[in-house]
Design an enzyme around this catalytic site. Structure first.
Site, PDB file in Angstrom:
ATOM      1  N   LEU A  66       0.958  -0.850   0.347  1.00  0.00           N
ATOM      2  CA  LEU A  66       0.088  -0.051  -0.403  1.00  0.00           C
ATOM      3  C   LEU A  66       0.851   0.927   0.209  1.00  0.00           C
ATOM      4  O   LEU A  66       2.144   1.047   0.388  1.00  0.00           O
ATOM      5  CB  LEU A  66      -1.023  -0.038   0.981  1.00  0.00           C
ATOM      6  CG  LEU A  66      -2.128  -1.258   1.298  1.00  0.00           C
ATOM      7  CD1 LEU A  66      -3.117  -1.235   2.717  1.00  0.00           C
ATOM      8  CD2 LEU A  66      -2.720  -1.641   0.112  1.00  0.00           C
ATOM      9  N   SER A  67      -0.219   2.383  -0.208  1.00  0.00           N
ATOM     10  CA  SER A  67       1.288   3.617  -0.057  1.00  0.00           C
ATOM     11  C   SER A  67       1.684   3.563   1.177  1.00  0.00           C
ATOM     12  O   SER A  67       2.977   3.996   1.068  1.00  0.00           O
ATOM     13  CB  SER A  67       0.412   5.067  -0.935  1.00  0.00           C
ATOM     14  OG  SER A  67      -0.715   5.171   0.595  1.00  0.00           O
ATOM     15  N   GLU A  68       1.468   3.185   2.474  1.00  0.00           N
ATOM     16  CA  GLU A  68       1.716   3.697   3.783  1.00  0.00           C
ATOM     17  C   GLU A  68       1.297   2.435   4.798  1.00  0.00           C
ATOM     18  O   GLU A  68       0.172   2.040   4.644  1.00  0.00           O
ATOM     19  CB  GLU A  68       2.196   3.986   4.298  1.00  0.00           C
ATOM     20  CG  GLU A  68       2.630   5.853   3.499  1.00  0.00           C
ATOM     21  CD  GLU A  68       1.872   7.042   3.680  1.00  0.00           C
ATOM     22  OE1 GLU A  68       2.210   7.775   3.280  1.00  0.00           O
ATOM     23  OE2 GLU A  68       0.913   7.258   3.188  1.00  0.00           O
ATOM     24  N   THR A  69       2.468   1.700   5.443  1.00  0.00           N
ATOM     25  CA  THR A  69       1.669   0.656   6.416  1.00  0.00           C
ATOM     26  C   THR A  69       2.357   1.493   7.606  1.00  0.00           C
ATOM     27  O   THR A  69       3.510   2.018   7.560  1.00  0.00           O
ATOM     28  CB  THR A  69       2.696  -0.334   6.452  1.00  0.00           C
ATOM     29  OG1 THR A  69       2.072  -0.779   5.006  1.00  0.00           O
ATOM     30  CG2 THR A  69       2.499  -1.141   7.494  1.00  0.00           C
ATOM     31  N   HIS A 127      -2.135  10.290   5.996  1.00  0.00           N
ATOM     32  CA  HIS A 127      -3.070   8.916   5.965  1.00  0.00           C
ATOM     33  C   HIS A 127      -3.599   8.479   7.434  1.00  0.00           C
ATOM     34  O   HIS A 127      -4.234   7.371   8.133  1.00  0.00           O
ATOM     35  CB  HIS A 127      -3.567   8.728   5.065  1.00  0.00           C
ATOM     36  CG  HIS A 127      -3.002   7.359   4.470  1.00  0.00           C
ATOM     37  ND1 HIS A 127      -1.290   6.775   3.522  1.00  0.00           N
ATOM     38  CD2 HIS A 127      -3.804   5.909   3.969  1.00  0.00           C
ATOM     39  CE1 HIS A 127      -1.717   6.154   3.554  1.00  0.00           C
ATOM     40  NE2 HIS A 127      -2.489   5.190   3.308  1.00  0.00           N
TER      41      HIS A 127
END
Length: 305
Positions: A50-53, A82
């Site tokens: 994903l874009s961030e974890t 986010h």
């Protein structure tokens, strides 16, 4: 070679900056990550892709809610919007699974302490954080010429800029290159184009471009960062916060407080609504706040070994 994981880790995913599942920006939240190595965190983030974890750890100061680490699929970052909103809502709703509430939590992020207010009213949960760093003009990189940016984004040079808005680079933890475009048509047409894209980001000393144009509620935006493993981001809270410096330079923010809504992700089929609030004192940015909702999507475990 993948890193060995020291134990089974619980995780949850949610969609952020939306009140509907399968919209907004998906986030993975990995819990109980105190004993997880940097290499293992990066491996897990790459697995979720994903874009961030975000990884939740015991806070250094027991007065705070949690210490967190945030990773792109390719690298760790000091602060992101986010993950902050999604993680704060997840932790607050675990503590209060039903009923209306209003609570304050503090996340320890690499960029600094991030205070977050979380509340639930009429079944909708929202959070608002104060940016840990007041955004400022970037100390590295040079804004590429308009013609270079146009080639990098597959649009015309006449599509770039509107009113007093011109491209600029600002930071506040992360660093973003802001590219105003004249209308929604130009915004929809834009996409990273090589080799000009690599040329533009090398000049700018960034790995991204955040495009924005006026909308009925504020601005509509897109954020491209393929160099960081994010071809396009459905909602970028950190870039939304740092946008305040770009908007101040363009004359959009007046003395006192300005509130507006940033829309992102429409072109991806993942509409996101980002609340923006900035305070200006004596002509300078004093504080920036970003708000939004999040909805749970899944829970599970990552097996050790």
């Amino acid at each position: 070679m993948a890193a060995f994981l020291p134990k089974t880790l619980a995780f949850a995913t949610c969609d952020v900056f939306t009140t509907e599942r399968f919209a907004g920006n998906p986030l993975a939240i990995v819990l109980g990550a105190d004993d997880v190595s940097d290499q293992a965190m990066q491996t897990i983030a790459r697995e979720f892709n994903l874009s961030e974890t975000i990884f939740v750890q015991t806070p250094d100061d027991p007065a705070h809610t949690a210490k967190v680490r945030i990773f792109f699929p390719t690298a760790e970052i000091p602060f992101a919007g986010h993950p902050t909103i999604g993680c704060a809502i997840h932790l607050a709703t675990k503590a209060q699974p039903s009923g209306d509430f209003d609570t304050d939590i503090t996340l320890e992020e690499q960029a600094g302490l991030v205070p977050v207010r979380v509340w639930r009213k009429n079944g909708v949960t929202r959070a608002e954080f104060q940016a840990p760093v007041v955004p400022f003009k970037a100390e590295q990189g040079t804004t590429p010429e308009t013609e270079v940016l146009a080639r990098a984004l597959g649009i015309s040079a006449t599509d770039i800029g509107f009113g007093e808005n011109s491209p600029g680079i600002f930071e506040g933890g992360p660093r973003f290159m802001y590219v105003p475009v004249k209308d929604l048509t130009a915004l929809a047409q834009a996409r990273p184009m090589e080799p000009a894209w690599s040329q533009a980001i090398e000049i700018g000393a960034v790995d991204n471009a955040y495009l924005y144009t006026p909308s009925q509620t504020g601005f509509q935006a897109r954020m491209f960062s393929p160099t960081a493993g994010i071809p396009e981001d459905p909602a970028t809270g950190s870039a939304s916060a740092i946008l305040a410096a770009q908007l101040l330079a363009a004359g959009h923010l007046k003395e006192g407080e300005t509130q507006l809504t940033l829309t992102q992700g429409l072109e991806m089929g993942r509409p996101s609504q980002i609340g923006f609030r900035a305070r200006v004192k004596n002509g300078a940015l004093d504080a920036v706040y970003i708000s939004g909702s999040a909805v749970p999507v899944s829970t599970g475990h990552i097996q050790a070994g």
